[in-house]
Design a protein around this motif. Structure first.
Motif, PDB file in Angstrom:
ATOM      1  N   PRO A  66     -71.147 -28.916   6.270  1.00  0.00           N
ATOM      2  CA  PRO A  66     -69.676 -29.267   4.973  1.00  0.00           C
ATOM      3  C   PRO A  66     -69.932 -30.466   4.828  1.00  0.00           C
ATOM      4  O   PRO A  66     -71.179 -31.386   4.927  1.00  0.00           O
ATOM      5  CB  PRO A  66     -69.084 -28.975   6.550  1.00  0.00           C
ATOM      6  CG  PRO A  66     -69.751 -29.330   7.788  1.00  0.00           C
ATOM      7  CD  PRO A  66     -71.158 -28.364   7.879  1.00  0.00           C
ATOM      8  N   MET A  67     -69.387 -30.589   4.297  1.00  0.00           N
ATOM      9  CA  MET A  67     -69.383 -32.184   3.039  1.00  0.00           C
ATOM     10  C   MET A  67     -70.884 -32.521   2.082  1.00  0.00           C
ATOM     11  O   MET A  67     -70.955 -33.846   2.735  1.00  0.00           O
ATOM     12  CB  MET A  67     -68.665 -33.039   4.018  1.00  0.00           C
ATOM     13  CG  MET A  67     -67.456 -32.919   5.263  1.00  0.00           C
ATOM     14  SD  MET A  67     -65.907 -32.761   4.061  1.00  0.00           S
ATOM     15  CE  MET A  67     -65.443 -34.632   3.558  1.00  0.00           C
ATOM     16  N   SER A  68     -70.835 -32.337   1.060  1.00  0.00           N
ATOM     17  CA  SER A  68     -71.984 -32.422   0.574  1.00  0.00           C
ATOM     18  C   SER A  68     -71.534 -34.065   0.173  1.00  0.00           C
ATOM     19  O   SER A  68     -72.854 -34.519  -0.402  1.00  0.00           O
ATOM     20  CB  SER A  68     -72.095 -31.368  -0.562  1.00  0.00           C
ATOM     21  OG  SER A  68     -71.300 -31.665  -1.676  1.00  0.00           O
ATOM     22  N   THR A  69     -70.517 -34.701   0.028  1.00  0.00           N
ATOM     23  CA  THR A  69     -70.256 -35.880  -0.038  1.00  0.00           C
ATOM     24  C   THR A  69     -70.700 -36.919   1.005  1.00  0.00           C
ATOM     25  O   THR A  69     -71.709 -38.029   0.798  1.00  0.00           O
ATOM     26  CB  THR A  69     -68.766 -36.002  -0.265  1.00  0.00           C
ATOM     27  OG1 THR A  69     -68.227 -36.053   1.080  1.00  0.00           O
ATOM     28  CG2 THR A  69     -67.868 -35.607  -1.392  1.00  0.00           C
ATOM     29  N   LEU A  70     -71.903 -36.623   2.060  1.00  0.00           N
ATOM     30  CA  LEU A  70     -72.391 -36.843   2.838  1.00  0.00           C
ATOM     31  C   LEU A  70     -73.537 -37.025   3.213  1.00  0.00           C
ATOM     32  O   LEU A  70     -73.923 -35.316   2.520  1.00  0.00           O
ATOM     33  CB  LEU A  70     -71.710 -36.360   4.068  1.00  0.00           C
ATOM     34  CG  LEU A  70     -70.455 -37.243   4.585  1.00  0.00           C
ATOM     35  CD1 LEU A  70     -69.658 -36.400   6.365  1.00  0.00           C
ATOM     36  CD2 LEU A  70     -70.336 -38.337   4.496  1.00  0.00           C
ATOM     37  N   ASP A  71     -74.808 -37.352   3.880  1.00  0.00           N
ATOM     38  CA  ASP A  71     -75.556 -36.419   3.967  1.00  0.00           C
ATOM     39  C   ASP A  71     -75.825 -35.394   5.033  1.00  0.00           C
ATOM     40  O   ASP A  71     -74.804 -35.692   5.746  1.00  0.00           O
ATOM     41  CB  ASP A  71     -77.071 -38.205   4.244  1.00  0.00           C
ATOM     42  CG  ASP A  71     -76.784 -38.788   3.218  1.00  0.00           C
ATOM     43  OD1 ASP A  71     -77.357 -38.339   2.080  1.00  0.00           O
ATOM     44  OD2 ASP A  71     -77.052 -39.971   3.474  1.00  0.00           O
ATOM     45  N   ALA A  72     -76.665 -35.090   4.873  1.00  0.00           N
ATOM     46  CA  ALA A  72     -76.965 -33.742   5.745  1.00  0.00           C
ATOM     47  C   ALA A  72     -76.636 -34.568   7.049  1.00  0.00           C
ATOM     48  O   ALA A  72     -76.063 -33.647   7.531  1.00  0.00           O
ATOM     49  CB  ALA A  72     -77.927 -32.180   5.459  1.00  0.00           C
ATOM     50  N   ASP A  73     -76.843 -35.010   7.277  1.00  0.00           N
ATOM     51  CA  ASP A  73     -77.295 -35.461   9.517  1.00  0.00           C
ATOM     52  C   ASP A  73     -76.148 -35.797   9.596  1.00  0.00           C
ATOM     53  O   ASP A  73     -75.448 -35.929  11.159  1.00  0.00           O
ATOM     54  CB  ASP A  73     -78.709 -36.256   9.662  1.00  0.00           C
ATOM     55  CG  ASP A  73     -78.223 -37.837   8.599  1.00  0.00           C
ATOM     56  OD1 ASP A  73     -77.591 -37.688   7.391  1.00  0.00           O
ATOM     57  OD2 ASP A  73     -78.486 -39.521   9.282  1.00  0.00           O
ATOM     58  N   MET A  74     -74.975 -36.106   8.205  1.00  0.00           N
ATOM     59  CA  MET A  74     -73.815 -36.665   9.444  1.00  0.00           C
ATOM     60  C   MET A  74     -72.734 -35.729   9.025  1.00  0.00           C
ATOM     61  O   MET A  74     -72.057 -35.290   9.722  1.00  0.00           O
ATOM     62  CB  MET A  74     -73.199 -37.568   8.307  1.00  0.00           C
ATOM     63  CG  MET A  74     -74.148 -39.285   8.161  1.00  0.00           C
ATOM     64  SD  MET A  74     -73.804 -39.832  10.256  1.00  0.00           S
ATOM     65  CE  MET A  74     -72.422 -40.921   9.728  1.00  0.00           C
ATOM     66  N   GLY A  75     -73.368 -34.599   7.821  1.00  0.00           N
ATOM     67  CA  GLY A  75     -72.570 -33.307   7.897  1.00  0.00           C
ATOM     68  C   GLY A  75     -72.191 -32.872   8.579  1.00  0.00           C
ATOM     69  O   GLY A  75     -71.721 -31.906   9.164  1.00  0.00           O
ATOM     70  N   ARG A  76     -73.632 -32.512   9.665  1.00  0.00           N
ATOM     71  CA  ARG A  76     -73.933 -32.023  10.609  1.00  0.00           C
ATOM     72  C   ARG A  76     -72.829 -32.010  11.818  1.00  0.00           C
ATOM     73  O   ARG A  76     -72.776 -31.587  12.641  1.00  0.00           O
ATOM     74  CB  ARG A  76     -75.425 -31.796  11.661  1.00  0.00           C
ATOM     75  CG  ARG A  76     -75.264 -31.493  13.026  1.00  0.00           C
ATOM     76  CD  ARG A  76     -77.011 -31.599  12.945  1.00  0.00           C
ATOM     77  NE  ARG A  76     -77.297 -32.894  13.474  1.00  0.00           N
ATOM     78  CZ  ARG A  76     -77.345 -34.046  14.008  1.00  0.00           C
ATOM     79  NH1 ARG A  76     -76.688 -33.424  14.847  1.00  0.00           N
ATOM     80  NH2 ARG A  76     -76.786 -34.816  13.786  1.00  0.00           N
ATOM     81  N   LEU A  77     -72.347 -33.565  11.969  1.00  0.00           N
ATOM     82  CA  LEU A  77     -71.413 -33.579  13.121  1.00  0.00           C
ATOM     83  C   LEU A  77     -70.411 -33.260  12.877  1.00  0.00           C
ATOM     84  O   LEU A  77     -69.281 -33.051  13.532  1.00  0.00           O
ATOM     85  CB  LEU A  77     -71.035 -35.649  13.014  1.00  0.00           C
ATOM     86  CG  LEU A  77     -72.342 -36.307  13.210  1.00  0.00           C
ATOM     87  CD1 LEU A  77     -72.373 -38.404  12.948  1.00  0.00           C
ATOM     88  CD2 LEU A  77     -73.346 -35.582  14.688  1.00  0.00           C
ATOM     89  N   VAL A  78     -69.425 -33.013  11.208  1.00  0.00           N
ATOM     90  CA  VAL A  78     -68.476 -32.746  11.076  1.00  0.00           C
ATOM     91  C   VAL A  78     -68.516 -31.105  11.593  1.00  0.00           C
ATOM     92  O   VAL A  78     -67.439 -30.850  12.040  1.00  0.00           O
ATOM     93  CB  VAL A  78     -68.615 -32.832   9.698  1.00  0.00           C
ATOM     94  CG1 VAL A  78     -66.835 -31.960   8.911  1.00  0.00           C
ATOM     95  CG2 VAL A  78     -68.346 -33.997   9.208  1.00  0.00           C
ATOM     96  N   ARG A  79     -69.982 -30.598  10.826  1.00  0.00           N
ATOM     97  CA  ARG A  79     -70.099 -29.198  11.774  1.00  0.00           C
ATOM     98  C   ARG A  79     -69.715 -28.591  13.467  1.00  0.00           C
ATOM     99  O   ARG A  79     -68.735 -27.860  13.867  1.00  0.00           O
ATOM    100  CB  ARG A  79     -71.377 -28.795  11.066  1.00  0.00           C
ATOM    101  CG  ARG A  79     -71.482 -26.844  11.893  1.00  0.00           C
ATOM    102  CD  ARG A  79     -72.773 -26.532  10.702  1.00  0.00           C
ATOM    103  NE  ARG A  79     -73.799 -27.565  11.088  1.00  0.00           N
ATOM    104  CZ  ARG A  79     -74.594 -26.610  12.743  1.00  0.00           C
ATOM    105  NH1 ARG A  79     -73.995 -26.363  13.440  1.00  0.00           N
ATOM    106  NH2 ARG A  79     -75.997 -28.000  12.675  1.00  0.00           N
ATOM    107  N   GLU A  80     -70.034 -29.366  13.675  1.00  0.00           N
ATOM    108  CA  GLU A  80     -70.353 -29.231  15.046  1.00  0.00           C
ATOM    109  C   GLU A  80     -68.574 -29.789  15.564  1.00  0.00           C
ATOM    110  O   GLU A  80     -68.154 -29.119  16.674  1.00  0.00           O
ATOM    111  CB  GLU A  80     -71.463 -30.178  16.071  1.00  0.00           C
ATOM    112  CG  GLU A  80     -72.682 -30.410  15.845  1.00  0.00           C
ATOM    113  CD  GLU A  80     -73.176 -31.210  16.370  1.00  0.00           C
ATOM    114  OE1 GLU A  80     -73.149 -32.671  16.297  1.00  0.00           O
ATOM    115  OE2 GLU A  80     -74.748 -30.640  16.299  1.00  0.00           O
TER     116      GLU A  80
END
Length: 467
Positions: A197-211
């Motif tokens: 989620p949150m493509s405005t973030l890099d994928a490694d930070m988006g992973r924290l949002v998903r979790e």
């Protein structure tokens, strides 16, 4: 035919769009020049003026108890200040050569030509609505206007006992709407084209949002797209389908994003950029047109970090654009220098923030960079309530210029991005950021603020790379 009334000696400012940018411009122009000098006519095709679209998810979720809290100023209040605001009136054509617009009453269909001396285009954005089977079925909702919010709340009230919702898209609106639906007691599935989620973030930070979202009980489905909406015998939505699965839904919310609403400007021959938004100068004047300004979600803006035009539809920018346009249209002078791309959001108690460039943004403009990611806490570790925080920082290789910051954490995380936003605007290096004199006390921060910790690590990496 012009049925707007006989012209007098006053100049006429016409504003297309009655929300943030348009009415900020109208209000500021009125402050600059009184009704005896400047006539202001504004057109709004909807039912509401000067409302907060950003607040709709929080109204749906129950944090904001009533719709009218989201309305900053009513049409009657604007009119009392000498602005002729015509609601439920849509501008269908701009005749630049003749200096006039064609206006149509949405309810009656009556049309008229209204001349202008000065024009403001604040037509906003249109939500992305995929062309797929079933997309217009009852129970499928966008969340762009207060009318959209009311329709969604009606669907939520009438949904069957299953109370299942699918959110399509996991950008800001998608994530915020997922939270709102959880608060409403729904089982929520989010289907997103990106892996995180949150493509405005890099994928490694988006992973924290998903979790964090999964920890709330939200089912996250990434790396796929909805191909059709399935309906039941009553014609209402019953599920969404991807290429290889179906997800039951009593309500579907579209959170795929928005695009600039510039069909009117395009038809008038006004200049558009690569993202489809109007192009303006620093005074928010449409390029090549002395008496036409544009602002808000229908324009592209200068990115101060990359030096390129980008599309950043945010209410903060829209209100600033309006102030600048109104000052200039009223005979003063003001400029909008550009943006660094700062945005914050949350999903329940997880705060999400970003400013500047992501890794792929930096690569796209040909920058070489270093990245660091650090783990810290919102307060001194020994102080009650300290919560974890992850900060990612990008710095230009060799020069050490700060390029971007992303922050994900609990209470106290998101607004720390403002430190980085100021540093980016000032063009600071990460070495200079380490020396910033930030406030400290154990209830508010560790002795080294998380942003400074990331800057120290980034500065060291830049130095090591220069050897």
């Amino acid at each position: 035919m012009d049925i707007s009334g006989a012209r007098d000696a006053r100049e006429r400012l016409v504003v297309i769009g009655g929300d943030a940018a348009g009415m900020s411009a109208a209000s500021q122009a009125r402050r600059m020049r009184g009704p005896d000098e400047l006539e202001i006519v504004a057109f709004e095709r909807g039912h509401f003026s000067s409302f907060s679209a950003c607040g709709i998810p929080y109204w749906v979720g129950g944090d904001v108890p009533e719709r009218d809290r989201l309305i900053a100023r009513t049409p009657e209040e604007h009119r009392a200040r000498g602005i002729d605001l015509r609601m439920r009136t849509e501008v269908t054509e701009i005749d630049v050569a003749a200096g006039r617009v064609r206006a149509r009453d949405v309810d009656s269909g009556a049309e008229s030509w209204v001349p202008y001396d000065k024009l403001v285009i604040a037509t906003g954005a249109r939500p992305v609505r995929p062309d797929m089977p079933g997309i217009d079925a009852p129970g499928v909702h966008g969340v762009q206007t207060l009318d959209d919010g009311e329709a969604l709340l009606d669907s939520l009230t009438r949904a069957p006992e299953g109370r299942r919702a699918v959110v399509v898209g996991a950008g800001y609106i998608g994530v915020e709407m997922a939270e709102a639906l959880i608060k409403r007691g729904y089982e929520v599935t989010v289907v997103n084209r990106g892996a995180e989620p949150m493509s405005t973030l890099d994928a490694d930070m988006g992973r924290l949002v998903r979790e964090a979202m999964e920890g709330l009980g939200i089912t996250m489905v990434g790396g796929t797209e909805v191909t059709k909406v399935l309906t039941g015998e009553d014609g209402r939505v019953r599920a969404v389908a991807t290429e290889d699965a179906e997800y039951p839904a009593d309500v579907v919310v579209l959170g795929i994003g928005v695009r600039p609403q510039t069909a009117l400007a395009r038809a008038a021959g006004l200049p558009l950029g690569a993202h489809g938004g109007l192009l303006t100068d620093r005074a928010m004047r449409v390029r090549g047109h002395e008496n036409i300004w544009a602002g808000g979600d229908c324009v592209e803006v200068l990115d101060l970090v990359s030096g390129q035009e980008r599309y950043v539809p945010l209410g903060t920018h829209a209100n600033k654009h309006g102030q600048i346009i109104g000052t200039n249209a009223g005979g003063g002078y003001a400029t909008f220098p550009g943006v660094v791309g700062t945005a914050v959001s949350k999903v329940c108690d997880l705060e999400i923030a970003r400013t500047g460039l992501r890794e792929k943004d930096a690569r796209r403009v040909g920058l070489q960079f270093e990245t660091v990611t650090i783990e810290s806490t919102s307060r001194a570790g020994y102080y009650p309530g300290a919560s974890p925080m992850t900060v990612k920082m990008l710095a230009e290789r060799r020069t050490g210029r700060l390029l971007g910051v992303q922050i994900v954490g609990r209470e106290g995380a998101a607004k720390r991005v403002d430190i980085a936003a100021v540093a980016l605007t000032a063009g600071l290096t990460v070495e200079q950021v380490t020396a910033l004199d930030l406030g400290y006390a154990p209830p508010f921060s560790p002795v080294w603020d998380p942003v400074l910790v990331a800057a120290r690590k980034a500065a060291a990496k830049v130095r090591d790379g220069a050897r």
